[in-house]
Design a protein around this motif. Structure first.
Motif, PDB file in Angstrom:
ATOM      1  N   GLU A   1      -8.007 -10.570  34.657  1.00  0.00           N
ATOM      2  CA  GLU A   1      -7.662 -11.995  34.717  1.00  0.00           C
ATOM      3  C   GLU A   1      -8.882 -12.898  34.741  1.00  0.00           C
ATOM      4  N   SER A   2      -9.894 -12.445  35.472  1.00  0.00           N
ATOM      5  CA  SER A   2     -11.039 -13.324  35.671  1.00  0.00           C
ATOM      6  C   SER A   2     -11.845 -13.477  34.383  1.00  0.00           C
ATOM      7  N   MET A   3     -11.572 -12.631  33.392  1.00  0.00           N
ATOM      8  CA  MET A   3     -12.306 -12.738  32.138  1.00  0.00           C
ATOM      9  C   MET A   3     -11.480 -13.333  31.005  1.00  0.00           C
ATOM     10  N   VAL A   4     -10.267 -13.735  31.307  1.00  0.00           N
ATOM     11  CA  VAL A   4      -9.420 -14.308  30.252  1.00  0.00           C
ATOM     12  C   VAL A   4     -10.120 -15.525  29.639  1.00  0.00           C
ATOM     13  N   GLY A   5     -10.733 -16.344  30.492  1.00  0.00           N
ATOM     14  CA  GLY A   5     -11.405 -17.546  30.000  1.00  0.00           C
ATOM     15  C   GLY A   5     -12.525 -17.226  29.026  1.00  0.00           C
ATOM     16  N   VAL A   6     -13.410 -16.362  29.421  1.00  0.00           N
ATOM     17  CA  VAL A   6     -14.562 -16.067  28.567  1.00  0.00           C
ATOM     18  C   VAL A   6     -14.135 -15.358  27.279  1.00  0.00           C
ATOM     19  N   VAL A   7     -13.180 -14.458  27.372  1.00  0.00           N
ATOM     20  CA  VAL A   7     -12.745 -13.762  26.163  1.00  0.00           C
ATOM     21  C   VAL A   7     -12.043 -14.753  25.217  1.00  0.00           C
ATOM     22  N   ALA A   8     -11.212 -15.608  25.788  1.00  0.00           N
ATOM     23  CA  ALA A   8     -10.474 -16.564  24.944  1.00  0.00           C
ATOM     24  C   ALA A   8     -11.425 -17.533  24.256  1.00  0.00           C
ATOM     25  N   LYS A   9     -12.581 -17.742  24.843  1.00  0.00           N
ATOM     26  CA  LYS A   9     -13.572 -18.658  24.252  1.00  0.00           C
ATOM     27  C   LYS A   9     -14.062 -18.129  22.895  1.00  0.00           C
ATOM     28  N   TYR A  10     -14.149 -16.807  22.776  1.00  0.00           N
ATOM     29  CA  TYR A  10     -14.697 -16.213  21.548  1.00  0.00           C
ATOM     30  C   TYR A  10     -13.634 -15.602  20.634  1.00  0.00           C
ATOM     31  N   ALA A  11     -12.560 -15.051  21.221  1.00  0.00           N
ATOM     32  CA  ALA A  11     -11.636 -14.233  20.426  1.00  0.00           C
ATOM     33  C   ALA A  11     -10.527 -15.056  19.799  1.00  0.00           C
ATOM     34  N   ASP A  12      -9.986 -14.545  18.687  1.00  0.00           N
ATOM     35  CA  ASP A  12      -8.834 -15.169  18.044  1.00  0.00           C
ATOM     36  C   ASP A  12      -7.536 -14.517  18.487  1.00  0.00           C
ATOM     37  N   ILE A  13      -7.604 -13.252  18.842  1.00  0.00           N
ATOM     38  CA  ILE A  13      -6.442 -12.531  19.384  1.00  0.00           C
ATOM     39  C   ILE A  13      -6.920 -11.815  20.646  1.00  0.00           C
TER      40      ILE A  13
ATOM     41  N   THR B   1      -3.662  -0.359  26.839  1.00  0.00           N
ATOM     42  CA  THR B   1      -2.574   0.490  27.335  1.00  0.00           C
ATOM     43  C   THR B   1      -2.601   0.621  28.846  1.00  0.00           C
ATOM     44  N   ARG B   2      -3.784   0.638  29.463  1.00  0.00           N
ATOM     45  CA  ARG B   2      -3.857   0.812  30.918  1.00  0.00           C
ATOM     46  C   ARG B   2      -3.459  -0.468  31.660  1.00  0.00           C
ATOM     47  N   ASN B   3      -3.436  -1.579  30.955  1.00  0.00           N
ATOM     48  CA  ASN B   3      -3.028  -2.851  31.557  1.00  0.00           C
ATOM     49  C   ASN B   3      -1.665  -3.313  31.057  1.00  0.00           C
ATOM     50  N   ALA B   4      -0.909  -2.415  30.425  1.00  0.00           N
ATOM     51  CA  ALA B   4       0.354  -2.825  29.801  1.00  0.00           C
ATOM     52  C   ALA B   4       1.363  -3.329  30.812  1.00  0.00           C
ATOM     53  N   GLN B   5       1.183  -2.938  32.082  1.00  0.00           N
ATOM     54  CA  GLN B   5       2.083  -3.463  33.105  1.00  0.00           C
ATOM     55  C   GLN B   5       1.285  -4.166  34.210  1.00  0.00           C
ATOM     56  N   ASN B   6       0.157  -4.752  33.816  1.00  0.00           N
ATOM     57  CA  ASN B   6      -0.640  -5.581  34.725  1.00  0.00           C
ATOM     58  C   ASN B   6      -0.114  -7.007  34.532  1.00  0.00           C
ATOM     59  N   PHE B   7       0.924  -7.327  35.307  1.00  0.00           N
ATOM     60  CA  PHE B   7       1.711  -8.508  34.988  1.00  0.00           C
ATOM     61  C   PHE B   7       0.942  -9.813  35.184  1.00  0.00           C
ATOM     62  N   PHE B   8       0.032  -9.829  36.155  1.00  0.00           N
ATOM     63  CA  PHE B   8      -0.778 -11.036  36.339  1.00  0.00           C
ATOM     64  C   PHE B   8      -1.679 -11.276  35.130  1.00  0.00           C
ATOM     65  N   LEU B   9      -2.224 -10.217  34.597  1.00  0.00           N
ATOM     66  CA  LEU B   9      -3.074 -10.355  33.407  1.00  0.00           C
ATOM     67  C   LEU B   9      -2.236 -10.833  32.209  1.00  0.00           C
ATOM     68  N   LEU B  10      -1.027 -10.272  32.057  1.00  0.00           N
ATOM     69  CA  LEU B  10      -0.149 -10.698  30.960  1.00  0.00           C
ATOM     70  C   LEU B  10       0.112 -12.197  31.041  1.00  0.00           C
ATOM     71  N   GLU B  11       0.388 -12.666  32.246  1.00  0.00           N
ATOM     72  CA  GLU B  11       0.716 -14.080  32.388  1.00  0.00           C
ATOM     73  C   GLU B  11      -0.506 -14.968  32.169  1.00  0.00           C
ATOM     74  N   GLU B  12      -1.643 -14.510  32.681  1.00  0.00           N
ATOM     75  CA  GLU B  12      -2.869 -15.312  32.520  1.00  0.00           C
ATOM     76  C   GLU B  12      -3.238 -15.413  31.037  1.00  0.00           C
ATOM     77  N   ALA B  13      -3.121 -14.298  30.344  1.00  0.00           N
ATOM     78  CA  ALA B  13      -3.421 -14.308  28.911  1.00  0.00           C
ATOM     79  C   ALA B  13      -2.416 -15.185  28.159  1.00  0.00           C
TER      80      ALA B  13
ATOM     81  N   GLU C   1      -7.067  -8.900  40.874  1.00  0.00           N
ATOM     82  CA  GLU C   1      -8.398  -9.181  41.410  1.00  0.00           C
ATOM     83  C   GLU C   1      -8.478 -10.494  42.173  1.00  0.00           C
ATOM     84  N   SER C   2      -7.781 -11.502  41.628  1.00  0.00           N
ATOM     85  CA  SER C   2      -7.919 -12.831  42.220  1.00  0.00           C
ATOM     86  C   SER C   2      -7.254 -12.889  43.592  1.00  0.00           C
ATOM     87  N   MET C   3      -6.443 -11.879  43.909  1.00  0.00           N
ATOM     88  CA  MET C   3      -5.776 -11.891  45.209  1.00  0.00           C
ATOM     89  C   MET C   3      -6.368 -10.904  46.202  1.00  0.00           C
ATOM     90  N   VAL C   4      -7.432 -10.226  45.802  1.00  0.00           N
ATOM     91  CA  VAL C   4      -8.034  -9.255  46.716  1.00  0.00           C
ATOM     92  C   VAL C   4      -8.465  -9.962  48.011  1.00  0.00           C
TER      93      VAL C   4
END
Lengths: 347, 347, 347, 347
Positions: free
Chosen positions: A170-182, A187-199, B170-173
């Motif tokens: 989650e904490s890197m969504v900002g920096v990645v979104a700054k550069y990436a188009d997609i 697979t290891r984060n496929a059910q990391n629901f906070f990351l899904l929502e942040e992205a 991570e953000s909730m640790v």
């Protein structure tokens, strides 16, 4: 949902179940059979996912059976028209075969630019490359991080290819979104629901890989987390599931391609590099997935696989990639599709 | 690592492989057999996890076989003495059976306090309860969040039981660590490496659930991420893996208990609530896991399972919990252990 | 069975489904909900296993859901009382723990007699030993065949222990039944229906191992083939299932023990030798299965495991077997059972 | 084979291992590394499959690792040239795509003749149909038995198509071989070694389905039983494996197609009817398997799927079969193959 009563349940047990159903605002319709009584629960039970569990522990109840699918926004029933995801003009899911290609990990400017030029010249429409790498062991190469993202952006500037890259946190969504188009969810984060929502909240297109132990239903429910935040730009990616077979890295689930097309309106591509883990299988399995209806492929291509810092065993050389592009174009035509990017030299 | 050469490889191919091994600072020892030549790679190949992949794509190479285990800090070889995790004086892994019990989710102050008092009175040593809940569907109850943590802290204040609760992000640790005594990493985050490292840095004890598709080796490598950040207070938790069997929620891997005891110095407990998904199986499977050597159990207990907001189907009533504690104490004694907290009334 | 109609089905489609149900003599009860129409099929649909498939391909039908369990004679509903299998006076399933022990394969008279005497002296109630061995490779040792059976009979004559041995082929049911007291059906033949029926007709007790990819339901249906031929003397044997985990030979499904006890009246034992494949895990997993409710264990014991012609890696020495018997007796007592054969020296 | 010694093993333990290796006539070559000592076993260890197990239980040994593949006659190393199986002039594996089609079960003369004529007219080269049916439940339709075989022979006489049908029991090998041109071994009998050998001895071509829990290596070892009896006419058939995914009947393992082509010289076809269990998925998955390199498909086709006595849900109508044949022909051409039987009308 259906509630199946045990043979020999009492009238009071039946009434208690009917009352529990009414408590959450739903209706129960009993059906009395020769061997069993069953209660049909009518209403939006999707909004009460805990109800089945609760009913199952009540005296006199044998089991409950779900009927409505638990996902909604991702279902074809909800949206009968195919979703087309537009990435800077590259349209995924419009009846074409889109190729995303590049190195597993960005290792250096030289390696990445070389791969980017090679895949662009051979008909890829999207550049892939990892800046942050999930590694089963903490001792593996974990990526160049933001420096890797900058190199990808430079490759995009030169080749014109939009960039897909993984976001692992989650904490890197900002920096990645700054550069990436997609934004790719691995697979290891496929059910990391906070990351899904942040992205989801970036409103960028999201490449959602299947969890290695996610059923197709689990996968659509993960997509539901993204859709539920208002982001409809989802590309599903089948990358193999974990089974007892150890001769290949994963078991590529070809059935999932036409099944997802039945169940959902979202586009789906395939990742034969991770799905097989073996360079020699990538081509045959890749064209097989296209024949089965995949909207594209994502492929690992490396200038020098035997010196790759990750996944060398499954990376294609430039020559192998060229050959695969030619076969893919023929197979695509055989099933009534064309390549997203057509390359004259392939004809 | 062993490198297995193909029958009929050339002398040049053999030399290229030997050179590639030397490039990373390792040595190769050839063994020439009747059917095959094999090269033994000598040195710390654990630090070059990419080498096997690279060698496998070289001409003349058939396969590579790992020999050293890829994990280190979690291995019994590295640390032959059992690790004992001390949580406010509750010592896990010291040859006792520690019971962690409480509701799946904290739903209200009343529900949580009632459960906390009940499990404390019946011999639990740790209170469990979810404030943030990972749900496969976005439409499920997702927890009371920080309010839930406050209720748990209040329950600790009254009962004296340390608190274990899940951290999903991570953000909730930070906020979870403020209230909890043990940070739980759930099965869906078992390979969320950024979360593992962030949690490790709090230096709080960590309950690391097995990923539902993690092999025992993957699981120890996940522990390695935590150990590698200097936090040795890890409690492993077997909670079932995903298999073809659908009659139970997961397949509890009883083999993993004595296997982990062989391979690692870390304590391991079992979660029969998630491992079975069925209230009636929790007790028999729980005592089975203790007999097999588990250092404890984590159990879902609810004042009123048929009104639970999550996992009602697998939650124990207070009475069922009492009965299970009595059987567990007898089974623990049969395998030479005692309960962490002994309750006179159980005798 | 429930038939779930698609949203937007036509009236004609509905009528066609109702008619198809009536064609086989069953009734359909429609339930009309907000989102869906469902038809409850009332009657003995167990006798029409093809109907669900047929209905699923009719226009307007989305899916069918089975409600009645497809097995009957093996269900606890059909026979609420526990079945006790009497083998020459050894009663399996009467609330005791029965130990079957002996070598994987009969290799010689000396080896078999030595093992038989050792297990008899240490509290086994049944002697196990393979005369015909199923081997994944044709190049493995495949058993002494009828000579092996004769040695087993001789061991029975001396020790008084009834003999259980595997029958792998219909054509050998006669010869095996001539010598054995219990016919074992192995995991690879768990769905060899002709063999099941042929073995059933001997009316000898049958030890039915679970197929390595059989669900609990498949397993009970295999038992149904035997019961349907009039043979009720079935002992189920959990021996591990095939999963992605490769650190152990199979994954022992401890959940299956209490689950079978819920679903069926048949006795169930566990085979930790095959379930783990590792000598050091046999003991802990064996006592775990007993604690979970198994009616017994079947164990590989060999005078000299490092010279065994099969399965040496999972065979117990005589000393290890002694120690396991002592622990098993204590665990059995902890869950309210006693050993089938009590050995004074173990006290 | 490699024997990995434990760190800290004694010199005597090392000598004992070397002696045990020499006892069976093999040689041991020690490699001493920084962390480990490993002994390379040189010689035909394939002929001593029990040795690894025996060594693993010796003091000082940590593990053994196999290097040579345990199968031989089925390996591409043993026979680099593709095997072509000739069935009455239909050549399977010669670079063409062979279609085997017909009903799941022979239900009546009318049904079978109708299906046979239809598939012959649309380009099938082989007629399939079951006379003996393996059914998970004893209450399912189990086939017309010898009457079914006679109907198949009649259909062959009229259409000229060779017949493939399943043999489920050693005692029926004779009668099935009397009528059939190819003997099919089904998934439940994939490791019924007596049946494999009995069928081999007829010297008829054998269609060997993969066991639903067989690894690719297990499958080749099953073929080895047939080859070892002197019958080289084997056609492998991928029909899906059992995994956690329940949305489809099995998980079709597309990776196995190119993998078998690497490992073995035997032809391989695919069964998308059983591999998916859903009529709508059969076509896309079937053409996918052809694109991946399958030498043919075996397909269930029924005049009236909604009245089929078995597997109606996965059977194609005549029209669906026609459409699939046309697409298959185009995909075959795209990967450089032609159809075994070319039908003018498909052009």
């Amino acid at each position: 949902m259906m509630v199946i009563m045990k043979p020999g349940h009492t009238g009071q047990q039946f009434e208690d179940v009917m009352n529990r159903i009414r408590e959450v605002g739903l209706d129960g319709h009993p059906i009395v059979g020769v061997e069993r009584t069953v209660i049909g629960v009518v209403g939006m039970d999707r909004l009460h996912p805990e109800l089945a569990d609760d009913l199952e522990v009540m005296p006199g109840v044998e089991a409950t059976v779900k009927i409505s699918s638990p996902y909604k926004l991702s279902s074809r029933e909800f949206n009968p028209t195919d979703t087309i995801v537009d990435v800077n003009g590259v349209k995924i899911g419009e009846g074409t075969v889109t190729i995303m290609a590049g190195p597993c990990a960005v290792e250096s400017e030289e390696q990445c630019m070389s791969a980017a030029r090679a895949v662009a010249a051979r008909g890829a429409s999207i550049l892939r490359g990892g800046a942050f790498k999930p590694r089963t062991s903490p001792y593996g190469f974990r990526g160049l991080e933001e420096d890797g993202l900058k190199i990808l952006a430079q490759a995009r500037a030169e080749t014109g290819l939009p960039v897909v890259t993984e976001v692992m946190s989650e904490s890197m969504v900002g920096v990645v979104a700054k550069y990436a188009d997609i934004l790719q969810i691995g697979t290891r984060n496929a059910q990391n629901f906070f990351l899904l929502e942040e992205a989801a909240l970036t409103h960028k297109p999201i490449l959602l890989k299947r969890g290695m132990s996610s059923s197709v239903q689990d996968w659509l429910l993960a997509a539901e987390y993204i859709l539920n935040k208002g982001n409809r730009n989802i590309i599903l990616c089948e990358r193999g599931i974990r089974t007892f077979e150890t001769a290949t890295r994963n078991t590529m689930d070809i059935n999932a391609i036409p099944l997802i097309k039945e169940m959902s309106h979202l586009p789906i591509i395939a990742d034969p590099s991770h799905g097989t883990g073996k360079m020699k299988l990538v081509g045959p399995v890749g064209v097989g997935m296209v024949a089965a209806g995949a909207d594209g492929l994502i492929l690992e291509v490396h200038p020098n696989p035997e010196h790759a810092l990750c996944d060398g065993a499954q990376s294609l050389t430039f020559d192998a990639f060229s050959a695969l592009m030619a076969t893919t174009a023929r197979v695509a035509a055989a099933v009534g599709k064309r390549m997203q990017t057509e390359v004259a030299a392939l004809a």
